[in-house]
Design an enzyme around this catalytic site. Structure first.
Site, PDB file in Angstrom:
ATOM      1  N   LYS A  13      13.600  63.068 -35.825  1.00 23.67           N
ATOM      2  CA  LYS A  13      13.818  61.861 -36.646  1.00 23.67           C
ATOM      3  C   LYS A  13      15.248  61.812 -37.191  1.00 23.67           C
ATOM      4  O   LYS A  13      15.937  60.806 -37.069  1.00 23.67           O
ATOM      5  CB  LYS A  13      12.826  61.812 -37.831  1.00 23.67           C
ATOM      6  CG  LYS A  13      11.361  61.815 -37.411  1.00 23.67           C
ATOM      7  CD  LYS A  13      10.428  61.742 -38.610  1.00 23.67           C
ATOM      8  CE  LYS A  13      10.494  62.910 -39.560  1.00 23.67           C
ATOM      9  NZ  LYS A  13      10.070  64.209 -38.992  1.00 23.67           N
ATOM     10  N   ARG A  88       5.055  59.091 -45.932  1.00 22.90           N
ATOM     11  CA  ARG A  88       4.505  60.369 -45.503  1.00 22.90           C
ATOM     12  C   ARG A  88       2.983  60.390 -45.600  1.00 22.90           C
ATOM     13  O   ARG A  88       2.359  61.339 -45.182  1.00 22.90           O
ATOM     14  CB  ARG A  88       5.063  61.378 -46.479  1.00 22.90           C
ATOM     15  CG  ARG A  88       5.452  62.725 -46.021  1.00 22.90           C
ATOM     16  CD  ARG A  88       6.398  62.749 -44.920  1.00 22.90           C
ATOM     17  NE  ARG A  88       6.780  64.095 -44.644  1.00 22.90           N
ATOM     18  CZ  ARG A  88       8.032  64.472 -44.406  1.00 22.90           C
ATOM     19  NH1 ARG A  88       8.995  63.606 -44.404  1.00 22.90           N
ATOM     20  NH2 ARG A  88       8.284  65.711 -44.132  1.00 22.90           N
ATOM     21  N   ARG A 127      16.538  76.209 -35.307  1.00 23.97           N
ATOM     22  CA  ARG A 127      17.292  75.722 -36.482  1.00 23.97           C
ATOM     23  C   ARG A 127      17.252  76.753 -37.611  1.00 23.97           C
ATOM     24  O   ARG A 127      18.226  76.907 -38.346  1.00 23.97           O
ATOM     25  CB  ARG A 127      16.719  74.388 -36.957  1.00 23.97           C
ATOM     26  CG  ARG A 127      17.523  73.796 -38.108  1.00 23.97           C
ATOM     27  CD  ARG A 127      17.072  72.417 -38.507  1.00 23.97           C
ATOM     28  NE  ARG A 127      15.719  72.416 -39.025  1.00 23.97           N
ATOM     29  CZ  ARG A 127      15.013  71.313 -39.268  1.00 23.97           C
ATOM     30  NH1 ARG A 127      15.520  70.146 -39.021  1.00 23.97           N
ATOM     31  NH2 ARG A 127      13.794  71.386 -39.749  1.00 23.97           N
ATOM     32  N   ARG A 133      17.335  76.875 -43.177  1.00 24.86           N
ATOM     33  CA  ARG A 133      16.625  76.000 -44.122  1.00 24.86           C
ATOM     34  C   ARG A 133      15.392  76.745 -44.650  1.00 24.86           C
ATOM     35  O   ARG A 133      14.645  77.312 -43.844  1.00 24.86           O
ATOM     36  CB  ARG A 133      16.216  74.702 -43.392  1.00 24.86           C
ATOM     37  CG  ARG A 133      16.207  73.494 -44.281  1.00 24.86           C
ATOM     38  CD  ARG A 133      16.015  72.232 -43.475  1.00 24.86           C
ATOM     39  NE  ARG A 133      14.671  71.699 -43.629  1.00 24.86           N
ATOM     40  CZ  ARG A 133      14.273  70.530 -43.140  1.00 24.86           C
ATOM     41  NH1 ARG A 133      15.119  69.777 -42.473  1.00 24.86           N
ATOM     42  NH2 ARG A 133      13.041  70.110 -43.323  1.00 24.86           N
ATOM     43  N   ARG A 144       3.536  72.657 -42.605  1.00 23.38           N
ATOM     44  CA  ARG A 144       4.127  71.307 -42.517  1.00 23.38           C
ATOM     45  C   ARG A 144       3.456  70.507 -41.397  1.00 23.38           C
ATOM     46  O   ARG A 144       3.209  69.314 -41.532  1.00 23.38           O
ATOM     47  CB  ARG A 144       5.645  71.404 -42.294  1.00 23.38           C
ATOM     48  CG  ARG A 144       6.398  71.768 -43.575  1.00 23.38           C
ATOM     49  CD  ARG A 144       7.792  72.292 -43.296  1.00 23.38           C
ATOM     50  NE  ARG A 144       8.653  71.354 -42.600  1.00 23.38           N
ATOM     51  CZ  ARG A 144       9.768  71.696 -41.952  1.00 23.38           C
ATOM     52  NH1 ARG A 144      10.155  72.958 -41.908  1.00 23.38           N
ATOM     53  NH2 ARG A 144      10.501  70.780 -41.362  1.00 23.38           N
TER      54      ARG A 144
HETATM   55  P1  AP5 Z   1      15.546  66.925 -36.544  1.00 22.29           P
HETATM   56  O1  AP5 Z   1      16.294  65.745 -36.061  1.00 22.29           O
HETATM   57  O2  AP5 Z   1      16.013  67.584 -37.808  1.00 22.29           O
HETATM   58  O3  AP5 Z   1      13.987  66.579 -36.665  1.00 22.29           O
HETATM   59  P2  AP5 Z   1      13.214  65.950 -37.849  1.00 22.29           P
HETATM   60  O4  AP5 Z   1      12.065  65.214 -37.256  1.00 22.29           O
HETATM   61  O5  AP5 Z   1      14.132  65.189 -38.761  1.00 22.29           O
HETATM   62  O6  AP5 Z   1      12.703  67.300 -38.508  1.00 22.29           O
HETATM   63  P3  AP5 Z   1      12.666  67.824 -39.985  1.00 22.29           P
HETATM   64  O7  AP5 Z   1      12.203  69.245 -39.880  1.00 22.29           O
HETATM   65  O8  AP5 Z   1      13.940  67.590 -40.715  1.00 22.29           O
HETATM   66  O9  AP5 Z   1      11.555  66.883 -40.525  1.00 22.29           O
HETATM   67  P4  AP5 Z   1      10.616  67.004 -41.684  1.00 22.29           P
HETATM   68  O10 AP5 Z   1       9.901  65.722 -41.605  1.00 22.29           O
HETATM   69  O11 AP5 Z   1       9.756  68.211 -41.731  1.00 22.29           O
HETATM   70  O12 AP5 Z   1      11.640  67.231 -42.911  1.00 22.29           O
HETATM   71  P5  AP5 Z   1      12.069  66.345 -44.133  1.00 22.29           P
HETATM   72  O13 AP5 Z   1      13.447  66.710 -44.463  1.00 22.29           O
HETATM   73  O14 AP5 Z   1      11.710  64.913 -43.960  1.00 22.29           O
HETATM   74  O15 AP5 Z   1      15.488  67.974 -35.356  1.00 22.29           O
HETATM   75  C1  AP5 Z   1      14.953  69.272 -35.537  1.00 22.29           C
HETATM   76  C2  AP5 Z   1      15.773  70.271 -34.706  1.00 22.29           C
HETATM   77  O16 AP5 Z   1      15.604  69.966 -33.333  1.00 22.29           O
HETATM   78  C3  AP5 Z   1      17.277  70.193 -35.006  1.00 22.29           C
HETATM   79  O17 AP5 Z   1      17.812  71.488 -34.968  1.00 22.29           O
HETATM   80  C4  AP5 Z   1      17.821  69.318 -33.848  1.00 22.29           C
HETATM   81  O18 AP5 Z   1      19.144  69.647 -33.528  1.00 22.29           O
HETATM   82  C5  AP5 Z   1      16.867  69.664 -32.708  1.00 22.29           C
HETATM   83  N1  AP5 Z   1      16.633  68.542 -31.789  1.00 22.29           N
HETATM   84  C6  AP5 Z   1      16.529  67.214 -32.087  1.00 22.29           C
HETATM   85  N2  AP5 Z   1      16.299  66.501 -30.970  1.00 22.29           N
HETATM   86  C7  AP5 Z   1      16.250  67.393 -29.941  1.00 22.29           C
HETATM   87  C8  AP5 Z   1      16.032  67.252 -28.528  1.00 22.29           C
HETATM   88  N3  AP5 Z   1      15.832  66.051 -27.951  1.00 22.29           N
HETATM   89  N4  AP5 Z   1      16.039  68.371 -27.790  1.00 22.29           N
HETATM   90  C9  AP5 Z   1      16.241  69.592 -28.351  1.00 22.29           C
HETATM   91  N5  AP5 Z   1      16.456  69.792 -29.691  1.00 22.29           N
HETATM   92  C10 AP5 Z   1      16.459  68.697 -30.479  1.00 22.29           C
HETATM   93  O19 AP5 Z   1      11.076  66.874 -45.273  1.00 22.29           O
HETATM   94  C11 AP5 Z   1      11.166  68.197 -45.779  1.00 22.29           C
HETATM   95  C12 AP5 Z   1      10.215  68.329 -46.967  1.00 22.29           C
HETATM   96  O20 AP5 Z   1      10.624  67.425 -48.013  1.00 22.29           O
HETATM   97  C13 AP5 Z   1       8.747  67.976 -46.695  1.00 22.29           C
HETATM   98  O21 AP5 Z   1       8.027  69.057 -46.145  1.00 22.29           O
HETATM   99  C14 AP5 Z   1       8.275  67.594 -48.112  1.00 22.29           C
HETATM  100  O22 AP5 Z   1       8.032  68.729 -48.899  1.00 22.29           O
HETATM  101  C15 AP5 Z   1       9.497  66.872 -48.690  1.00 22.29           C
HETATM  102  N6  AP5 Z   1       9.467  65.420 -48.439  1.00 22.29           N
HETATM  103  C16 AP5 Z   1      10.330  64.682 -47.682  1.00 22.29           C
HETATM  104  N7  AP5 Z   1       9.975  63.395 -47.677  1.00 22.29           N
HETATM  105  C17 AP5 Z   1       8.865  63.304 -48.447  1.00 22.29           C
HETATM  106  C18 AP5 Z   1       8.014  62.225 -48.812  1.00 22.29           C
HETATM  107  N8  AP5 Z   1       8.225  60.982 -48.374  1.00 22.29           N
HETATM  108  N9  AP5 Z   1       6.954  62.492 -49.613  1.00 22.29           N
HETATM  109  C19 AP5 Z   1       6.709  63.737 -50.073  1.00 22.29           C
HETATM  110  N10 AP5 Z   1       7.478  64.804 -49.761  1.00 22.29           N
HETATM  111  C20 AP5 Z   1       8.540  64.593 -48.950  1.00 22.29           C
END
Ligand code: AP5
Length: 187
Positions: A13, A88, A127, A133, A144
């Site tokens: 994402k 979410r 990552r 992280r 997660r």
């Molecule tokens: P990346 O692009 O970072 O993927 P992502 O889907 O953004 O993954 P995240 O782990 O950041 O998502 P998340 O939803 O768990 O975290 P968030 O910060 O929202 O890619 C991942 C890796 O893969 C990278 O290293 C990238 O380079 C690689 N990659 C990408 N595309 C690729 C490809 N095609 N091929 C190979 N490699 C690739 O949330 C974190 C925490 O915050 C949550 O757990 C929660 O506690 C809190 N939080 C956030 N939003 C909310 C909300 N709305 N409500 C409540 N809590 C929340």
């Protein structure tokens, strides 16, 4: 253009959001990044959120909505946005509906990036080594993913009822996935 990106942790994402905003000149609004910013600034909210995030659970709906509301009210969001990490759960989707209707705007697309669990675990493990992280440990990633299955997957159905969901295969190179997203925007 107003877009919501849906998908499991590690589905890409954030990576794809960065490419979309570059082309469209609209802001990337990531609730995960907003929360990590609050942690880095050591605000009271950030300190409370850190414990929840490090366990792989969701931060309270009210806290996240408050942060989002502030961000959406900034002038650059008036021309559109890519929302990453929100909503979410279905309650957040309903809260977003209310917020957008107050602003008299609607979403154009909900893009669901589909990647199988083994691939996301492998991406996040990579990552973890590169970036360290704190919520990328194997145990927390499994939680997660569970939280995603239970709470976030139903959000796609919420938007299916509005007929704005497009599903994208998220495997392949970053460019290949981006091309698939571009194809959705052309229709
Ligand atoms: P990346 O692009 O970072 O993927 P992502 O889907 O953004 O993954 P995240 O782990 O950041 O998502 P998340 O939803 O768990 O975290 P968030 O910060 O929202 O890619 C991942 C890796 O893969 C990278 O290293 C990238 O380079 C690689 N990659 C990408 N595309 C690729 C490809 N095609 N091929 C190979 N490699 C690739 O949330 C974190 C925490 O915050 C949550 O757990 C929660 O506690 C809190 N939080 C956030 N939003 C909310 C909300 N709305 N409500 C409540 N809590 C929340």
């Amino acid at each position: 253009m107003r877009i919501v990106l849906l998908g499991a942790p590690g589905s890409g994402k954030g990576t794809q959001a960065k490419l979309i905003v570059k082309e469209r000149q609209i802001p990337h609004i990531s609730t995960g990044d907003l929360l990590r910013g609050a942690i880095a600034d050591q605000t009271e909210l950030g300190l409370a959120a850190k414990k929840v995030m490090d366990a792989g659970e969701l931060v309270s709906d009210e806290i996240v909505l408050g942060m989002l509301k502030d961000r959406l009210n900034q002038p650059d969001a008036a021309k559109g946005f890519v929302l990453d990490g929100f909503p979410r759960n279905v309650r957040q989707a309903e809260m977003l509906e209310e917020l957008l209707s107050e602003l008299d705007i609607q979403l154009d697309h909900a893009l669901l990036i589909q990647v199988n669990p083994d691939e996301v675990v492998a991406r996040i493990a990579k990552r973890a080594q590169e970036e360290g992280r704190t919520d990328d440990t194997e145990e927390v990633v499994r939680n997660r993913l569970e939280v995603y299955r239970e709470q976030t997957e139903p959000v796609a159905d919420f938007y299916r009822k509005q007929d704005i969901v497009s599903e994208i295969h998220g495997t392949g190179s970053i460019e290949e996935v981006h091309d698939r997203i571009q194809a959705v925007f052309r229709f």
